[in-house]
Design an enzyme around this catalytic site. Structure first.
Site, PDB file in Angstrom:
ATOM      1  N   ARG A 123     -89.654 -53.285  18.614  1.00  0.00           N
ATOM      2  CA  ARG A 123     -89.378 -53.573  20.029  1.00  0.00           C
ATOM      3  C   ARG A 123     -88.411 -52.546  20.618  1.00  0.00           C
ATOM      4  O   ARG A 123     -88.458 -52.256  21.811  1.00  0.00           O
ATOM      5  CB  ARG A 123     -88.887 -55.004  20.238  1.00  0.00           C
ATOM      6  CG  ARG A 123     -88.967 -55.439  21.704  1.00  0.00           C
ATOM      7  CD  ARG A 123     -88.528 -56.875  21.925  1.00  0.00           C
ATOM      8  NE  ARG A 123     -89.613 -57.850  21.908  1.00  0.00           N
ATOM      9  CZ  ARG A 123     -90.430 -58.112  22.927  1.00  0.00           C
ATOM     10  NH1 ARG A 123     -90.314 -57.448  24.071  1.00  0.00           N
ATOM     11  NH2 ARG A 123     -91.372 -59.022  22.828  1.00  0.00           N
ATOM     12  N   GLU A 160     -84.129 -67.980  14.482  1.00  0.00           N
ATOM     13  CA  GLU A 160     -85.566 -67.713  14.353  1.00  0.00           C
ATOM     14  C   GLU A 160     -85.905 -67.626  12.865  1.00  0.00           C
ATOM     15  O   GLU A 160     -86.834 -68.270  12.398  1.00  0.00           O
ATOM     16  CB  GLU A 160     -85.930 -66.412  15.082  1.00  0.00           C
ATOM     17  CG  GLU A 160     -87.429 -66.115  15.015  1.00  0.00           C
ATOM     18  CD  GLU A 160     -87.866 -64.952  15.883  1.00  0.00           C
ATOM     19  OE1 GLU A 160     -87.141 -64.561  16.816  1.00  0.00           O
ATOM     20  OE2 GLU A 160     -88.969 -64.406  15.622  1.00  0.00           O
ATOM     21  N   GLU A 163     -84.964 -63.721  27.904  1.00  0.00           N
ATOM     22  CA  GLU A 163     -84.277 -62.532  27.416  1.00  0.00           C
ATOM     23  C   GLU A 163     -84.019 -61.432  28.447  1.00  0.00           C
ATOM     24  O   GLU A 163     -82.950 -60.808  28.421  1.00  0.00           O
ATOM     25  CB  GLU A 163     -85.070 -61.917  26.253  1.00  0.00           C
ATOM     26  CG  GLU A 163     -85.125 -62.774  25.015  1.00  0.00           C
ATOM     27  CD  GLU A 163     -86.165 -62.266  24.028  1.00  0.00           C
ATOM     28  OE1 GLU A 163     -87.370 -62.440  24.296  1.00  0.00           O
ATOM     29  OE2 GLU A 163     -85.769 -61.680  23.016  1.00  0.00           O
TER      30      GLU A 163
HETATM   31  N1  MTE Z   1     -80.818 -70.077  26.462  1.00  0.00           N
HETATM   32  C1  MTE Z   1     -80.028 -70.998  25.875  1.00  0.00           C
HETATM   33  N2  MTE Z   1     -79.337 -71.845  26.655  1.00  0.00           N
HETATM   34  N3  MTE Z   1     -79.921 -71.081  24.529  1.00  0.00           N
HETATM   35  C2  MTE Z   1     -80.597 -70.217  23.693  1.00  0.00           C
HETATM   36  O1  MTE Z   1     -80.496 -70.309  22.469  1.00  0.00           O
HETATM   37  N4  MTE Z   1     -82.151 -68.311  23.556  1.00  0.00           N
HETATM   38  C3  MTE Z   1     -82.659 -67.129  24.237  1.00  0.00           C
HETATM   39  C4  MTE Z   1     -83.238 -67.511  25.593  1.00  0.00           C
HETATM   40  N5  MTE Z   1     -82.340 -68.329  26.329  1.00  0.00           N
HETATM   41  C5  MTE Z   1     -81.435 -69.223  24.295  1.00  0.00           C
HETATM   42  C6  MTE Z   1     -81.527 -69.215  25.710  1.00  0.00           C
HETATM   43  C7  MTE Z   1     -83.672 -66.415  23.482  1.00  0.00           C
HETATM   44  S1  MTE Z   1     -83.191 -65.322  22.304  1.00  0.00           S
HETATM   45  C8  MTE Z   1     -84.995 -66.580  23.729  1.00  0.00           C
HETATM   46  S2  MTE Z   1     -86.161 -65.698  22.908  1.00  0.00           S
HETATM   47  C9  MTE Z   1     -85.465 -67.547  24.708  1.00  0.00           C
HETATM   48  O2  MTE Z   1     -84.422 -68.238  25.351  1.00  0.00           O
HETATM   49  C10 MTE Z   1     -86.363 -68.548  23.982  1.00  0.00           C
HETATM   50  O3  MTE Z   1     -86.813 -69.552  24.816  1.00  0.00           O
HETATM   51  P1  MTE Z   1     -88.038 -69.329  25.840  1.00  0.00           P
HETATM   52  O4  MTE Z   1     -89.108 -68.650  25.069  1.00  0.00           O
HETATM   53  O5  MTE Z   1     -88.373 -70.690  26.253  1.00  0.00           O
HETATM   54  O6  MTE Z   1     -87.522 -68.469  26.949  1.00  0.00           O
HETATM   55  N1  HPA Z   2     -89.607 -61.423  19.740  1.00  0.00           N
HETATM   56  C1  HPA Z   2     -89.052 -62.380  18.989  1.00  0.00           C
HETATM   57  N2  HPA Z   2     -89.454 -62.651  17.780  1.00  0.00           N
HETATM   58  C2  HPA Z   2     -90.456 -61.947  17.276  1.00  0.00           C
HETATM   59  C3  HPA Z   2     -91.070 -60.937  18.003  1.00  0.00           C
HETATM   60  C4  HPA Z   2     -90.629 -60.664  19.299  1.00  0.00           C
HETATM   61  O1  HPA Z   2     -91.136 -59.784  19.979  1.00  0.00           O
HETATM   62  N3  HPA Z   2     -92.027 -60.400  17.240  1.00  0.00           N
HETATM   63  C5  HPA Z   2     -91.970 -61.059  16.075  1.00  0.00           C
HETATM   64  N4  HPA Z   2     -91.027 -61.998  16.095  1.00  0.00           N
HETATM   65 MO1  MOS Z   3     -85.242 -64.666  20.969  1.00  0.00          MO
HETATM   66  S1  MOS Z   3     -84.231 -63.085  20.132  1.00  0.00           S
HETATM   67  O1  MOS Z   3     -86.813 -63.915  20.708  1.00  0.00           O
HETATM   68  O2  MOS Z   3     -85.120 -65.832  19.738  1.00  0.00           O
END
Ligand code: MTE
Ligand code: HPA
Ligand code: MOS
Length: 768
Positions: free
Chosen positions: A323, A245, A725
């Site tokens: 958070r 990120e 998550e």
């Molecule tokens: N799943 C896979 N296969 N690879 C990833 O890097 N990242 C996780 C989750 N699932 C991740 C994953 C994290 S930290 C987040 S915030 C969400 O996926 C981000 O994607 P989304 O917002 O589409 O759920």
């Molecule tokens: N999740 C992930 N990334 C972020 C957030 C959060 O809640 N707030 C700011 N950056």
């Molecule tokens: Mo997920 S820790 O919000 O990339």
């Protein structure tokens, strides 16, 4: 493991929803998916290797690059002196230089970039650099940082009710300390970027980042250029898990800096060792709590102080700390709550986002407090958990009123569907008849808020082209990292237009097509980008219906576009999707749409620490059973049985994969993954031989996931709730299941809340 799919009959009306498999699966399996390292580099591309501090804190007295520079094949070594703009990459707080100048603050902090004809040569050159330093005292723990007043920013505190007064009226009060360690992201694709010069000084960066705009903005700042000169493109990531990120940025900026000066393409991909050493991880937390209950086990007061090990710079720590406070009471309602978090500045690499974003650390503490209270009172923790579950219209400590709460529902469903009573009996019976092996069981309910905690980040855009042959191209801010968001986006477009999914293509994520984007994070990518896409597709559909209505000489209200044909009500006309698009072309109708979506309702006032920060919450309950080998301290997780709140899942296979993956990652954090820094701030768990993540053999023998029946939330894309998550936090139950098994063997064992519970620790606790 897959039999749960059969249970998932959650009112899925559209066949597409059920049949759509991850669109990347074919190229993944064939090894054809493209990552940064697969980009065809231009002729003459140079390769970078980062020279970093090999002590955790000190002053740089001198650096001699001459031998390295003279090595054949080395083109140039870049330091802070070569930065035309600002030597600053801090996103939340400007406290992090791209390259160390006169002092350094963590082991692995970048000092220079060596650019050579091959990575091999650059690595050899790195060994020839001579550096003289003056070492300074190193802080690695929160306690030490607190003692020395070393913080990233001022503390934050959320308050509900009157905690002090409430404690005076409690029948039971317990206090304790907890520790949860960090966690290495271990994305399969390490950090990396490829920069190439375009004309007139513009630069294109291919980056393995969750946040293309962050890379673009930071590069522009460091190079002292306008953002429009920097184009960032992402095809997909080999995993991010939060680690990309913010922390994909420095490498992209470095590659771009070298390209800026050399006018040549530069590729910088960290090898695993460099990646492990230089990048931050999940934040370790050291916390103290005080919990107060009444005789009937109602938790009426909870006071907790979280010490977050932020590392040497802020990175995303303040947002992650926030958070933690949001999730400090997990899925429980507590009338009087005081939560405080201090972001402690230490000499570890800046810790960063990791799936759950501080939420898991907060939840571990309340679960520890409950386990402690239960053990002291002499009741099952399950009883305390159950009595305190969040109910409709309860207030969170941050002022949001809980609605559409599924805490009780998932809890009750898990108990009945999986026959908890019987499971508990089985564990008891096993323990009564086995000496060398013991079983333990724990329940783990979750409530996780969906939205970026920082309200202004909750928006996205989508750009949709319908090409004149009827095929569709979609660009959004969504970054595919294995979570399947591209498949979900494709489903949305195919569904709205009612066309074959083969007609839809998801383009790369690119800052020139979709600008000013939030990173793909906070589990909100499909919600935000999907809603923007839905808007764009619907706008196009309206336009196409106008065309059809004119063509077929009937009212627009009668027009339905279905299965690539135009219908007048139920009657299929001769007009096909492809012909309709041709007609629209001839009529000079715009076949492109750009839409913007910003989550409504949400707000948060930091001066009051109150508001409504989340669009909705995701709920669920897991039952985890473990068997430990009391001779060796090793363990297996026999069963994880989950009732999960998907809303109405739009992609069952993908969502199940997310639940399973997150669960296993959570179990890894709580049990086997042990980050170790020594007192000098050196990472000891610096290779996969010393850092163990769950493999196929440590995955629970049986994972069952049942969706809870709900009407789904309007704020979720097609009522399909965010899933990335939340399920990670089911893994917290693994820690408590292990403790219960230990206790079954060794009744004298005093509960400890010091995660991870590695086999070594289990063994010591068994014979304590
Ligand atoms: N799943 C896979 N296969 N690879 C990833 O890097 N990242 C996780 C989750 N699932 C991740 C994953 C994290 S930290 C987040 S915030 C969400 O996926 C981000 O994607 P989304 O917002 O589409 O759920
Ligand atoms: N999740 C992930 N990334 C972020 C957030 C959060 O809640 N707030 C700011 N950056
Ligand atoms: Mo997920 S820790 O919000 O990339």
């Amino acid at each position: 493991m897959r039999k749960n799919l059969a249970h998932m009959k959650n009112d899925i009306s559209n066949a597409l929803k059920q049949s759509m498999k991850n669109i990347d699966s074919y190229t993944h399996v064939r090894g054809e998916s493209i990552y940064v390292d697969d980009v065809n580099v231009r002729e003459g591309t140079l390769f970078g290797v980062v020279f970093d501090a090999l002590k955790a804190h000190g002053k740089i007295k001198s650096i001699d690059y001459s031998n390295a520079e003279q090595l054949e094949g080395v083109h140039r070594i870049f330091t802070y002196k070569d930065i035309p703009g600002e030597n600053q990459i801090g996103g939340v707080i400007p406290d992090e230089p791209l390259f160390a100048e006169h002092d350094f603050h963590f082991w692995g902090q970048p000092i220079a970039l060596i650019v050579a004809e091959s990575e091999f040569i650059a690595r050899q050159a790195r060994r020839l650099i001579k550096i003289e330093i003056e070492e300074l005292p190193v802080i690695t723990t929160c306690k030490e940082a607190k003692k020395q007043g070393s913080f990233i920013n001022t503390h934050r505190s959320f308050n509900l009710g009157d905690t002090e007064k409430a404690f005076q009226e409690c029948d039971y009060i317990f206090e304790g300390e907890t520790f949860s360690n960090g966690q290495e992201h271990l994305y399969i694709e390490t950090q990396g970027a490829y920069a190439e010069p375009l004309e007139n000084g513009s630069i294109k960066i291919t980056s393995s980042t969750q946040g293309p705009t962050i890379v673009q903005k930071t590069t522009a700042k460091v190079l002292g250029m306008a953002m429009h000169k920097i184009e960032v493109d992402v095809t997909r990531l080999g995993g991010g898990f939060g680690g990309k990120e913010d922390q994909a940025t420095p490498w992209a900026v470095m590659a771009a800096l070298a390209t800026f000066h050399l006018k040549q393409s530069v590729k910088l991909v960290l090898n695993r060792h460099d990646d492990l050493r230089m990048t931050g991880k999940r934040h370790p937390y050291e916390s103290t709590y005080k919990i107060g209950l009444t005789k009937d086990l109602k938790i009426v007061a909870y006071d907790v102080e979280f010490l977050q090990n932020s590392g040497a710079a802020a990175d995303l720590s303040p947002a992650i700390a926030e958070r933690t406070l949001f999730h400090a009471t997990n899925s429980y309602y507590i009338k009087n709550v005081k939560t405080t978090v201090l972001s402690c500045k230490t000499n570890l690499p800046p810790n960063t986002a990791f799936r759950g974003f501080g939420g898991p650390q907060g939840m571990f503490v309340i679960e520890s407090a409950i386990a402690k209270a239960a053990s002291e009172i002499g009741v099952s923790p399950i009883k305390i958990q159950e009595i305190n579950l969040l109910q409709e219209n309860d207030e969170f400590s941050y002022g949001q009123i809980a609605t559409e709460v599924e805490a009780q529902n998932t809890w009750d469903s898990a108990k009945s569907i999986f026959d908890l009573e019987n499971l508990e009996k089985e564990v008891e019976a096993f323990n009564a008849t086995h000496q060398d092996f013991k079983k333990g069981l724990a329940l783990m309910p979750i409530a996780f808020g969906i939205s970026f905690t920082n309200t202004p980040m909750n928006h996205a855009r989508a750009l949709v082209h319908i090409y004149q042959d009827g095929s569709v191209g979609i660009s959004t801010a969504a970054v595919e990292m294995g979570q399947g968001v591209n498949t979900k986006l494709l489903q949305i477009a195919a569904q709205v237009f009612s066309i074959d999914s083969a007609k839809v293509k998801i383009e790369t994520t690119n800052t020139t097509r979709v600008a000013n984007t939030s990173p793909s994070a906070a589990s909100s990518t499909a919600d935000l980008n999907g809603k923007a896409l839905l808007k764009a597709c619907n706008a196009l559909l309206e336009r196409l219906k106008d065309v059809a209505s004119e063509e077929l000489k009937t009212s627009k209200d009668n027009i339905i576009i279905k299965n690539e044909s135009v219908f007048i009500n139920t009657i299929k006309s001769d007009l096909t999707w492809t012909e309709l698009i041709s007609k629209a072309m001839l009529k000079r109708i715009a076949l492109t749409e750009n839409a913007h979506y910003a989550t409504p309702i949400i707000h948060f006032d930091k001066t009051k620490e109150k508001g409504h920060p989340f669009a909705y919450h995701v709920y669920g309950t897991a039952i985890i059973t473990t068997t430990i080998d009391c001779t060796r301290g090793t363990y297996v997780f026999d069963d994880v049985k989950i009732v999960h709140d998907y809303g109405k899942s739009m992609s069952e296979g993908i969502d199940l994969g997310q639940v399973e993956g997150a669960l296993v990652q959570g179990i890894g954090w709580m049990t086997m993954e042990e980050i170790a820094y020594n007192e000098e701030g050196k990472l000891l768990s610096n290779a996969l031989s010393t850092y163990k993540i769950p493999d196929i053999f440590s995955v629970p023998s049986n994972i069952e996931v049942i969706p809870v029946e709900t009407k789904g939330n309007e704020m979720a894309i097609l009522k399909s709730k965010a899933v990335g998550e939340p399920p990670l936090m089911y893994g917290i139950g693994a820690y408590f299941a292990l403790q219960n098994a230990i206790k079954a063997f060794n009744p004298k064992y005093k509960l400890k809340f010091h995660a991870p519970m590695t086999p070594e620790k289990v063994l010591m606790n068994l014979y304590e």
